[in-house]
Motif scaffolding. Structure first.
Motif, PDB file in Angstrom:
ATOM      1  N   ARG A 149      39.377  37.273  42.579  1.00 29.82           N
ATOM      2  CA  ARG A 149      40.707  36.756  42.288  1.00 29.82           C
ATOM      3  C   ARG A 149      41.514  36.580  43.568  1.00 29.82           C
ATOM      4  O   ARG A 149      41.291  37.267  44.559  1.00 29.82           O
ATOM      5  CB  ARG A 149      41.406  37.694  41.316  1.00 29.82           C
ATOM      6  CG  ARG A 149      40.590  37.805  40.017  1.00 29.82           C
ATOM      7  CD  ARG A 149      41.332  38.445  38.879  1.00 29.82           C
ATOM      8  NE  ARG A 149      41.788  39.779  39.177  1.00 29.82           N
ATOM      9  CZ  ARG A 149      43.054  40.144  39.189  1.00 29.82           C
ATOM     10  NH1 ARG A 149      44.013  39.260  38.937  1.00 29.82           N
ATOM     11  NH2 ARG A 149      43.380  41.393  39.443  1.00 29.82           N
ATOM     12  N   GLU A 154      44.180  41.297  52.551  1.00 24.75           N
ATOM     13  CA  GLU A 154      44.344  42.404  53.498  1.00 24.75           C
ATOM     14  C   GLU A 154      44.578  43.711  52.738  1.00 24.75           C
ATOM     15  O   GLU A 154      43.972  44.749  53.039  1.00 24.75           O
ATOM     16  CB  GLU A 154      45.499  42.136  54.461  1.00 24.75           C
ATOM     17  CG  GLU A 154      45.480  43.106  55.618  1.00 24.75           C
ATOM     18  CD  GLU A 154      46.616  42.879  56.576  1.00 24.75           C
ATOM     19  OE1 GLU A 154      47.776  43.105  56.166  1.00 24.75           O
ATOM     20  OE2 GLU A 154      46.362  42.474  57.721  1.00 24.75           O
ATOM     21  N   VAL A 155      45.451  43.656  51.761  1.00 24.37           N
ATOM     22  CA  VAL A 155      45.685  44.844  50.941  1.00 24.37           C
ATOM     23  C   VAL A 155      44.383  45.248  50.245  1.00 24.37           C
ATOM     24  O   VAL A 155      44.011  46.436  50.223  1.00 24.37           O
ATOM     25  CB  VAL A 155      46.802  44.604  49.911  1.00 24.37           C
ATOM     26  CG1 VAL A 155      46.915  45.782  48.951  1.00 24.37           C
ATOM     27  CG2 VAL A 155      48.134  44.364  50.616  1.00 24.37           C
TER      28      VAL A 155
ATOM     29  N   ILE B 167      46.208  52.959  51.663  1.00 18.63           N
ATOM     30  CA  ILE B 167      47.381  52.092  51.669  1.00 18.63           C
ATOM     31  C   ILE B 167      48.495  52.793  52.461  1.00 18.63           C
ATOM     32  O   ILE B 167      49.197  52.165  53.260  1.00 18.63           O
ATOM     33  CB  ILE B 167      47.831  51.790  50.223  1.00 18.63           C
ATOM     34  CG1 ILE B 167      46.802  50.899  49.523  1.00 18.63           C
ATOM     35  CG2 ILE B 167      49.200  51.128  50.219  1.00 18.63           C
ATOM     36  CD1 ILE B 167      46.646  49.513  50.129  1.00 18.63           C
ATOM     37  N   ASP B 177      49.453  43.395  58.547  1.00 17.51           N
ATOM     38  CA  ASP B 177      50.749  42.745  58.359  1.00 17.51           C
ATOM     39  C   ASP B 177      51.913  43.670  58.728  1.00 17.51           C
ATOM     40  O   ASP B 177      52.085  44.748  58.176  1.00 17.51           O
ATOM     41  CB  ASP B 177      50.877  42.334  56.885  1.00 17.51           C
ATOM     42  CG  ASP B 177      52.106  41.437  56.661  1.00 17.51           C
ATOM     43  OD1 ASP B 177      52.992  41.399  57.536  1.00 17.51           O
ATOM     44  OD2 ASP B 177      52.148  40.775  55.614  1.00 17.51           O
ATOM     45  N   ARG B 184      55.769  45.189  47.172  1.00 16.37           N
ATOM     46  CA  ARG B 184      54.805  44.101  47.065  1.00 16.37           C
ATOM     47  C   ARG B 184      53.369  44.623  47.145  1.00 16.37           C
ATOM     48  O   ARG B 184      52.506  44.251  46.350  1.00 16.37           O
ATOM     49  CB  ARG B 184      55.044  43.082  48.193  1.00 16.37           C
ATOM     50  CG  ARG B 184      54.299  41.755  48.020  1.00 16.37           C
ATOM     51  CD  ARG B 184      54.346  40.922  49.288  1.00 16.37           C
ATOM     52  NE  ARG B 184      53.657  41.562  50.392  1.00 16.37           N
ATOM     53  CZ  ARG B 184      52.328  41.573  50.535  1.00 16.37           C
ATOM     54  NH1 ARG B 184      51.562  40.983  49.650  1.00 16.37           N
ATOM     55  NH2 ARG B 184      51.782  42.187  51.562  1.00 16.37           N
ATOM     56  N   ILE B 185      53.134  45.516  48.102  1.00 16.51           N
ATOM     57  CA  ILE B 185      51.792  46.084  48.233  1.00 16.51           C
ATOM     58  C   ILE B 185      51.383  46.804  46.957  1.00 16.51           C
ATOM     59  O   ILE B 185      50.267  46.645  46.456  1.00 16.51           O
ATOM     60  CB  ILE B 185      51.737  47.064  49.423  1.00 16.51           C
ATOM     61  CG1 ILE B 185      51.903  46.300  50.727  1.00 16.51           C
ATOM     62  CG2 ILE B 185      50.418  47.822  49.423  1.00 16.51           C
ATOM     63  CD1 ILE B 185      51.815  47.180  51.953  1.00 16.51           C
ATOM     64  N   VAL B 188      50.215  44.520  44.272  1.00 19.28           N
ATOM     65  CA  VAL B 188      48.833  44.057  44.457  1.00 19.28           C
ATOM     66  C   VAL B 188      47.864  45.143  43.998  1.00 19.28           C
ATOM     67  O   VAL B 188      46.898  44.880  43.268  1.00 19.28           O
ATOM     68  CB  VAL B 188      48.560  43.692  45.939  1.00 19.28           C
ATOM     69  CG1 VAL B 188      47.096  43.307  46.133  1.00 19.28           C
ATOM     70  CG2 VAL B 188      49.471  42.563  46.399  1.00 19.28           C
ATOM     71  N   VAL B 189      48.147  46.359  44.432  1.00 18.26           N
ATOM     72  CA  VAL B 189      47.266  47.473  44.079  1.00 18.26           C
ATOM     73  C   VAL B 189      47.191  47.649  42.556  1.00 18.26           C
ATOM     74  O   VAL B 189      46.102  47.805  41.986  1.00 18.26           O
ATOM     75  CB  VAL B 189      47.740  48.785  44.740  1.00 18.26           C
ATOM     76  CG1 VAL B 189      46.950  49.974  44.220  1.00 18.26           C
ATOM     77  CG2 VAL B 189      47.620  48.695  46.258  1.00 18.26           C
ATOM     78  N   MET B 190      48.343  47.607  41.904  1.00 16.17           N
ATOM     79  CA  MET B 190      48.357  47.824  40.458  1.00 16.17           C
ATOM     80  C   MET B 190      47.666  46.687  39.713  1.00 16.17           C
ATOM     81  O   MET B 190      47.038  46.903  38.676  1.00 16.17           O
ATOM     82  CB  MET B 190      49.794  48.002  39.961  1.00 16.17           C
ATOM     83  CG  MET B 190      50.466  49.272  40.444  1.00 16.17           C
ATOM     84  SD  MET B 190      49.462  50.771  40.266  1.00 16.17           S
ATOM     85  CE  MET B 190      49.331  50.899  38.490  1.00 16.17           C
ATOM     86  N   ASP B 191      47.784  45.511  40.250  1.00 13.14           N
ATOM     87  CA  ASP B 191      47.090  44.376  39.664  1.00 13.14           C
ATOM     88  C   ASP B 191      45.583  44.619  39.703  1.00 13.14           C
ATOM     89  O   ASP B 191      44.860  44.415  38.707  1.00 13.14           O
ATOM     90  CB  ASP B 191      47.478  43.119  40.469  1.00 13.14           C
ATOM     91  CG  ASP B 191      46.886  41.845  39.870  1.00 13.14           C
ATOM     92  OD1 ASP B 191      45.722  41.876  39.440  1.00 13.14           O
ATOM     93  OD2 ASP B 191      47.592  40.828  39.847  1.00 13.14           O
TER      94      ASP B 191
END
Lengths: 205, 205
Positions: A149, A154-155, B167, B177, B184-185, B188-191
């Motif tokens: 996806r 980077e994360v 993280i 970054d 925001r990070i 992404v992680v939770m997604d």
DNA sequence: ATCAAATATGAATACCCATTCATTTTATGA
DNA sequence: TCATAAAATGAATGGGTATTCATATTTGAT
């Protein structure tokens, strides 16, 4: 700072050089960098104290040499294990498995890499920054190919490194279940990476 | 091994005690445990070298005291932030966020906890083993309640700790970054945690 | 066999640093 | 105010260890 004085050439010199590396790897693992003395290393290697300085300009340079060597070993090992895998999923699984099996075989690596945070912070930063960079390249490619996806890669790379490292930690330090089997653990991890943690009713987007 | 000589009672003694803790936290972070001398600590705290030993029996005991204190702080902080959250998903998100914000505010914590691996390995093992144990309890409960999938919760706990720690590492060491925004990070992680990494056609089971 | 370069030796050096302790200063309560 | 305890001082101690160096041995080419 150069890490070694010069590459040894003669047979004996090569043996001595490797004896130092081997002893250091073992002792740094068992007792840590600071608690290991140069004398510990030389006596375990079966050489005189002064001989050490024919090969390394300082104790720190030996440490750096080991760290650099290990980071190469890790990359090479992972790269070789995923080279023939075609899907990102397989690459990911084999990469994790390769890392865990490697640190299990040579638990020294773990200690030496993480300890760099306390010996030379730049070394530690560089290590993970460059590892992440490579990871991101691979992930970006897989995004392009529609295999994974479109998230912030980077994360994602730090998430995946974190997973791999802590699973490795669990295995190396024997944390929790003492009968851990690498394949079984990796299956659980890959299941998580594929499906996520939560039960949801909606189909995937 | 006791970590302090005795709890200070008078006003001045309390000030001195805290000056030592503060200086040590700062210096252990900046230079690491081994490169920090007791004299560094006392002079930064504005006291004489001998005074140190009125409060702590040794340099190591001070380190242990800090580590124990921090592990409490982390647990309390996370617990307080997730106390009023009802779903596992929210608990997970707020837990990660709390951890990252905490280590960002006090980056010392990171170093001190990880450094225990090189100062007293048992301390490090205990720290993560007990953290994992608590985590597993929470996860098991959520499995029972049908909120998360029935996986090996011990492995899952190390996966989640690994994610959170790396993280956090990225944020604290400013890796990658430079304009990282915690929210925001974490999104992404939770997604990732919710949906997994891969694109699949089949709906979730 | 000879010699110069490469290797190896390990005792000595020089520095660092945790901890101690005899002494002084400050706080407390009678 | 005085006596006692608590807190603070900082120079001295003692143990440790990275590194050096003058000397000895080994190696390899001629």
């Amino acid at each position: 700072m150069q890490t070694i004085v010069k590459e040894p050439t003669t047979r004996n010199a090569i043996n001595t050089f490797h004896a130092i590396l081997e002893a250091a790897e073992d002792l740094f693992y068992k007792n840590g960098y600071h608690k290991t003395t140069v004398n510990n290393i030389t006596s375990q290697a079966g050489i005189a104290a002064g001989t050490f300085y024919l090969y390394f300009p300082s104790k720190l340079s030996l440490y750096k040499h080991l760290l650099i060597q290990m980071s190469h070993d890790i990359r090479r090992e992972i790269a070789s294990k995923i080279a023939d895998k075609t899907t990102r999923f397989e690459k990911e699984r084999e990469g994790i498995k390769a890392f865990i099996n490697l640190v299990r075989r040579r638990p020294h690596m773990y200690n030496i890499i993480w300890e760099s945070l306390y010996i030379d912070r730049e070394l530690f930063r560089d290590y993970y920054a460059s590892f992440a960079k490579r990871y991101v390249r691979g992930l970006d490619q897989s995004v392009q190919q529609g295999e994974i996806r479109a998230l912030d890669t980077e994360v994602v790379s730090y998430v995946l490194m974190g997973i791999t490292n802590f699973i490795g930690l669990k295995v190396v330090l024997n944390l929790g279940d003492k009968n851990d089997d690498v394949d079984r653990i990796v299956d659980v991890v890959m299941d998580l990476i594929r499906h996520g943690l939560f039960i949801t009713d909606a189909p995937k987007p």
